[in-house]
Design a protein around this motif. Structure first.
Motif, PDB file in Angstrom:
ATOM      1  N   ILE A 280      -2.429  -0.762  23.603  1.00  0.00           N
ATOM      2  CA  ILE A 280      -3.712  -0.674  23.965  1.00  0.00           C
ATOM      3  C   ILE A 280      -4.387   0.547  22.997  1.00  0.00           C
ATOM      4  O   ILE A 280      -5.576   0.959  23.196  1.00  0.00           O
ATOM      5  CB  ILE A 280      -3.881  -0.201  25.543  1.00  0.00           C
ATOM      6  CG1 ILE A 280      -3.362   1.195  25.625  1.00  0.00           C
ATOM      7  CG2 ILE A 280      -3.785  -1.304  26.156  1.00  0.00           C
ATOM      8  CD1 ILE A 280      -4.081   1.732  27.070  1.00  0.00           C
TER       9      ILE A 280
ATOM     10  N   ALA B 226     -12.158   4.010  25.021  1.00  0.00           N
ATOM     11  CA  ALA B 226     -12.970   3.661  26.245  1.00  0.00           C
ATOM     12  C   ALA B 226     -12.623   4.257  27.545  1.00  0.00           C
ATOM     13  O   ALA B 226     -13.039   4.195  28.670  1.00  0.00           O
ATOM     14  CB  ALA B 226     -12.631   2.045  26.331  1.00  0.00           C
TER      15      ALA B 226
ATOM     16  N   ARG C 161      -8.046   0.203  22.224  1.00  0.00           N
ATOM     17  CA  ARG C 161      -8.818   0.614  23.495  1.00  0.00           C
ATOM     18  C   ARG C 161      -9.010   2.009  24.200  1.00  0.00           C
ATOM     19  O   ARG C 161      -9.740   2.341  24.983  1.00  0.00           O
ATOM     20  CB  ARG C 161      -8.483  -0.487  24.515  1.00  0.00           C
ATOM     21  CG  ARG C 161      -8.734  -1.705  23.890  1.00  0.00           C
ATOM     22  CD  ARG C 161      -8.062  -2.989  24.798  1.00  0.00           C
ATOM     23  NE  ARG C 161      -8.545  -2.986  26.222  1.00  0.00           N
ATOM     24  CZ  ARG C 161      -7.940  -3.458  27.154  1.00  0.00           C
ATOM     25  NH1 ARG C 161      -7.021  -4.219  26.734  1.00  0.00           N
ATOM     26  NH2 ARG C 161      -8.434  -3.159  28.624  1.00  0.00           N
TER      27      ARG C 161
END
Length: 86
Positions: free
Chosen positions: A19, A25, A22
């Motif tokens: 991830i 985020a 990501r």
């Protein structure tokens, strides 16, 4: 002992789970803890992960491998200190 099929399945799944793109985020404070002698991941992965988190904090325990981190005398107080921080 015995079959390593289960262990291999877990390792393959971990290798595919990425991830990195990501991480930005994740807005909550996040503690990344690892040992510099961690064979499966290594300190570079811990550093990269913490750097990618907007509110990431990193603790590397030197001379420790994958299972040795919780045995560091300051481990519990380090984690609790992070959790108790304002």
């Amino acid at each position: 002992r015995g079959s390593t099929a289960d262990v291999m399945a877990v390792l393959r799944a971990e290798d595919r789970f990425d991830i990195t793109s990501r991480l930005a985020a994740i807005a909550v404070p996040t503690l990344v803890v690892g040992g510099d002698e961690d064979a499966p991941y290594g300190a570079a992965v811990f550093r990269e992960t913490a750097r990618g988190l907007p509110r990431g904090r990193l603790i590397i325990y030197y001379g420790r491998g994958h299972v040795g981190v919780p045995l560091v005398p300051s481990f519990a107080s380090d984690v609790l200190g992070f959790l108790d921080a304002p």
